[in-house]
Motif scaffolding. Sequence first.
Motif, PDB file in Angstrom:
ATOM      1  N   ARG A 114      75.717  80.145   5.688  1.00  0.00           N
ATOM      2  CA  ARG A 114      75.528  81.585   5.871  1.00  0.00           C
ATOM      3  C   ARG A 114      74.073  81.880   6.260  1.00  0.00           C
ATOM      4  O   ARG A 114      73.143  81.330   5.695  1.00  0.00           O
ATOM      5  CB  ARG A 114      75.876  82.300   4.561  1.00  0.00           C
ATOM      6  N   GLY A 115      73.901  82.732   7.257  1.00  0.00           N
ATOM      7  CA  GLY A 115      72.567  83.088   7.722  1.00  0.00           C
ATOM      8  C   GLY A 115      72.050  82.169   8.821  1.00  0.00           C
ATOM      9  O   GLY A 115      71.090  82.504   9.505  1.00  0.00           O
ATOM     10  N   ARG A 116      72.676  80.994   9.001  1.00  0.00           N
ATOM     11  CA  ARG A 116      72.290  80.069  10.073  1.00  0.00           C
ATOM     12  C   ARG A 116      73.378  79.922  11.125  1.00  0.00           C
ATOM     13  O   ARG A 116      73.085  79.813  12.312  1.00  0.00           O
ATOM     14  CB  ARG A 116      71.997  78.681   9.505  1.00  0.00           C
ATOM     15  N   GLN A 117      74.651  79.831  10.664  1.00  0.00           N
ATOM     16  CA  GLN A 117      75.773  79.581  11.561  1.00  0.00           C
ATOM     17  C   GLN A 117      76.937  80.498  11.193  1.00  0.00           C
ATOM     18  O   GLN A 117      77.045  80.930  10.041  1.00  0.00           O
ATOM     19  CB  GLN A 117      76.257  78.131  11.431  1.00  0.00           C
ATOM     20  N   THR A 118      77.799  80.755  12.158  1.00  0.00           N
ATOM     21  CA  THR A 118      79.061  81.452  11.927  1.00  0.00           C
ATOM     22  C   THR A 118      80.155  80.633  12.602  1.00  0.00           C
ATOM     23  O   THR A 118      79.856  79.780  13.443  1.00  0.00           O
ATOM     24  CB  THR A 118      79.056  82.885  12.517  1.00  0.00           C
ATOM     25  N   HIS A 119      81.420  80.904  12.242  1.00  0.00           N
ATOM     26  CA  HIS A 119      82.502  80.143  12.879  1.00  0.00           C
ATOM     27  C   HIS A 119      83.784  80.957  12.942  1.00  0.00           C
ATOM     28  O   HIS A 119      83.968  81.902  12.179  1.00  0.00           O
ATOM     29  CB  HIS A 119      82.753  78.820  12.148  1.00  0.00           C
ATOM     30  N   THR A 120      84.645  80.542  13.870  1.00  0.00           N
ATOM     31  CA  THR A 120      86.009  81.061  13.946  1.00  0.00           C
ATOM     32  C   THR A 120      86.942  79.855  14.103  1.00  0.00           C
ATOM     33  O   THR A 120      86.576  78.843  14.716  1.00  0.00           O
ATOM     34  CB  THR A 120      86.227  82.018  15.139  1.00  0.00           C
ATOM     35  N   GLU A 131      95.079  77.418  29.164  1.00  0.00           N
ATOM     36  CA  GLU A 131      93.632  77.428  29.371  1.00  0.00           C
ATOM     37  C   GLU A 131      93.016  77.963  28.088  1.00  0.00           C
ATOM     38  O   GLU A 131      93.414  79.012  27.587  1.00  0.00           O
ATOM     39  CB  GLU A 131      93.256  78.312  30.563  1.00  0.00           C
ATOM     40  N   LEU A 132      92.065  77.231  27.546  1.00  0.00           N
ATOM     41  CA  LEU A 132      91.438  77.581  26.274  1.00  0.00           C
ATOM     42  C   LEU A 132      89.970  77.887  26.532  1.00  0.00           C
ATOM     43  O   LEU A 132      89.258  77.082  27.120  1.00  0.00           O
ATOM     44  CB  LEU A 132      91.579  76.396  25.316  1.00  0.00           C
ATOM     45  N   THR A 133      89.524  79.083  26.103  1.00  0.00           N
ATOM     46  CA  THR A 133      88.126  79.469  26.254  1.00  0.00           C
ATOM     47  C   THR A 133      87.373  79.149  24.974  1.00  0.00           C
ATOM     48  O   THR A 133      87.766  79.595  23.891  1.00  0.00           O
ATOM     49  CB  THR A 133      88.005  80.971  26.583  1.00  0.00           C
ATOM     50  N   LEU A 134      86.325  78.366  25.123  1.00  0.00           N
ATOM     51  CA  LEU A 134      85.476  77.969  23.997  1.00  0.00           C
ATOM     52  C   LEU A 134      84.146  78.692  24.137  1.00  0.00           C
ATOM     53  O   LEU A 134      83.432  78.498  25.114  1.00  0.00           O
ATOM     54  CB  LEU A 134      85.264  76.451  24.010  1.00  0.00           C
ATOM     55  N   ALA A 135      83.819  79.545  23.169  1.00  0.00           N
ATOM     56  CA  ALA A 135      82.662  80.425  23.311  1.00  0.00           C
ATOM     57  C   ALA A 135      81.513  80.085  22.365  1.00  0.00           C
ATOM     58  O   ALA A 135      80.498  80.773  22.353  1.00  0.00           O
ATOM     59  CB  ALA A 135      83.097  81.874  23.093  1.00  0.00           C
ATOM     60  N   GLY A 136      81.643  79.051  21.554  1.00  0.00           N
ATOM     61  CA  GLY A 136      80.602  78.727  20.585  1.00  0.00           C
ATOM     62  C   GLY A 136      79.507  77.856  21.170  1.00  0.00           C
ATOM     63  O   GLY A 136      79.647  77.261  22.238  1.00  0.00           O
ATOM     64  N   THR A 169      85.763  77.129  29.707  1.00  0.00           N
ATOM     65  CA  THR A 169      87.222  77.133  29.706  1.00  0.00           C
ATOM     66  C   THR A 169      87.717  75.730  30.016  1.00  0.00           C
ATOM     67  O   THR A 169      87.241  75.094  30.956  1.00  0.00           O
ATOM     68  CB  THR A 169      87.765  78.132  30.759  1.00  0.00           C
ATOM     69  N   ILE A 170      88.660  75.256  29.201  1.00  0.00           N
ATOM     70  CA  ILE A 170      89.219  73.924  29.404  1.00  0.00           C
ATOM     71  C   ILE A 170      90.738  74.015  29.434  1.00  0.00           C
ATOM     72  O   ILE A 170      91.331  74.927  28.883  1.00  0.00           O
ATOM     73  CB  ILE A 170      88.789  72.928  28.306  1.00  0.00           C
ATOM     74  N   SER A 171      91.335  73.037  30.078  1.00  0.00           N
ATOM     75  CA  SER A 171      92.785  72.929  30.132  1.00  0.00           C
ATOM     76  C   SER A 171      93.262  72.059  28.980  1.00  0.00           C
ATOM     77  O   SER A 171      92.664  71.021  28.686  1.00  0.00           O
ATOM     78  CB  SER A 171      93.189  72.302  31.468  1.00  0.00           C
ATOM     79  N   VAL A 172      94.337  72.517  28.291  1.00  0.00           N
ATOM     80  CA  VAL A 172      94.974  71.732  27.240  1.00  0.00           C
ATOM     81  C   VAL A 172      96.446  71.633  27.612  1.00  0.00           C
ATOM     82  O   VAL A 172      97.104  72.641  27.858  1.00  0.00           O
ATOM     83  CB  VAL A 172      94.818  72.392  25.851  1.00  0.00           C
ATOM     84  N   ILE A 178      97.099  72.444  17.607  1.00  0.00           N
ATOM     85  CA  ILE A 178      95.663  72.184  17.545  1.00  0.00           C
ATOM     86  C   ILE A 178      94.968  73.314  16.785  1.00  0.00           C
ATOM     87  O   ILE A 178      95.522  74.396  16.612  1.00  0.00           O
ATOM     88  CB  ILE A 178      95.034  72.062  18.950  1.00  0.00           C
ATOM     89  N   CYS A 179      93.766  73.032  16.341  1.00  0.00           N
ATOM     90  CA  CYS A 179      92.863  74.080  15.879  1.00  0.00           C
ATOM     91  C   CYS A 179      91.681  74.095  16.829  1.00  0.00           C
ATOM     92  O   CYS A 179      91.112  73.044  17.146  1.00  0.00           O
ATOM     93  CB  CYS A 179      92.371  73.822  14.459  1.00  0.00           C
ATOM     94  N   SER A 180      91.353  75.277  17.307  1.00  0.00           N
ATOM     95  CA  SER A 180      90.162  75.497  18.121  1.00  0.00           C
ATOM     96  C   SER A 180      89.094  76.075  17.198  1.00  0.00           C
ATOM     97  O   SER A 180      89.324  77.098  16.545  1.00  0.00           O
ATOM     98  CB  SER A 180      90.480  76.474  19.253  1.00  0.00           C
ATOM     99  N   ILE A 181      87.955  75.412  17.137  1.00  0.00           N
ATOM    100  CA  ILE A 181      86.868  75.820  16.232  1.00  0.00           C
ATOM    101  C   ILE A 181      85.648  76.124  17.085  1.00  0.00           C
ATOM    102  O   ILE A 181      85.177  75.264  17.835  1.00  0.00           O
ATOM    103  CB  ILE A 181      86.559  74.695  15.235  1.00  0.00           C
ATOM    104  N   CYS A 182      85.127  77.348  16.956  1.00  0.00           N
ATOM    105  CA  CYS A 182      83.906  77.743  17.651  1.00  0.00           C
ATOM    106  C   CYS A 182      82.832  78.028  16.614  1.00  0.00           C
ATOM    107  O   CYS A 182      83.051  78.820  15.690  1.00  0.00           O
ATOM    108  CB  CYS A 182      84.139  78.976  18.512  1.00  0.00           C
ATOM    109  N   ILE A 183      81.681  77.374  16.747  1.00  0.00           N
ATOM    110  CA  ILE A 183      80.566  77.517  15.809  1.00  0.00           C
ATOM    111  C   ILE A 183      79.374  78.035  16.593  1.00  0.00           C
ATOM    112  O   ILE A 183      79.034  77.505  17.645  1.00  0.00           O
ATOM    113  CB  ILE A 183      80.241  76.174  15.136  1.00  0.00           C
ATOM    114  N   ASP A 184      78.755  79.079  16.065  1.00  0.00           N
ATOM    115  CA  ASP A 184      77.612  79.681  16.727  1.00  0.00           C
ATOM    116  C   ASP A 184      76.462  79.864  15.770  1.00  0.00           C
ATOM    117  O   ASP A 184      76.667  79.946  14.558  1.00  0.00           O
ATOM    118  CB  ASP A 184      78.003  81.051  17.300  1.00  0.00           C
ATOM    119  N   LYS A 185      75.264  79.970  16.333  1.00  0.00           N
ATOM    120  CA  LYS A 185      74.105  80.313  15.511  1.00  0.00           C
ATOM    121  C   LYS A 185      74.253  81.762  15.082  1.00  0.00           C
ATOM    122  O   LYS A 185      74.741  82.594  15.827  1.00  0.00           O
ATOM    123  CB  LYS A 185      72.808  80.111  16.288  1.00  0.00           C
TER     124      LYS A 185
END
Length: 189
Positions: A114-120, A131-136, A169-172, A178-185
């Motif tokens: 918490r305070g450094r990273q967030t995730h979905t 088509e899967l969009t990865l935004a992290g 964006t990637i093709s699957v 699957i689980c798509s995990i996006c991690i951001d600052k």
Amino acid sequence: MDVLRAENHRRMPWKNGGGETIEIAVFPTGAGLDDFDWRVSMARVDTDGPFSAFAGIDRTLTILDGAGLVLSIEGEDPITLTEASEPLPFRADVPTRAALIDGPVTDLNVMTRRGRQTHTVIRLTIEGQVELTLAGASNLVVCLEGRVDVGDDPVQIGPQDALCLDSGTISVEGRGIICSICIDKHVWV
């Protein structure tokens, strides 16, 4: 694209010693249970009991197999989680207990400081091509079931395999879950 094969995942005791966790990925590389910025892991829950406490950590829990569990998070009504449930985000530093519904479960844990990273975390059923969009800033695709091909120069992943990917964006393609995990600052606003 980094390929993380199931047979190479690191196995280690739970922080509270109550079981075993399988670490899929951690940042920074080689970080321990008290100093990671983010961590993705799986755990087998064989008995009712408390979750490990992680100070300053946000967590998302996804049930991968088994009948499910009832999660009691202090200050909240009990929550029933099954394979059909959406991934559940909650604070990992709040006392939490799990009661199994009917036998052991395997779960996927995504944790960020918490305070450094967030995730979905999003669970997706793949039947054909999407088509899967990865935004992290950091992105992982973890195969829960079946087999899927990921990317323009496809890499096939099967159960418990994962890919670390750049944003975009990637093709699957294939049949699986699957689980798509996006991690951001963390961005202060």
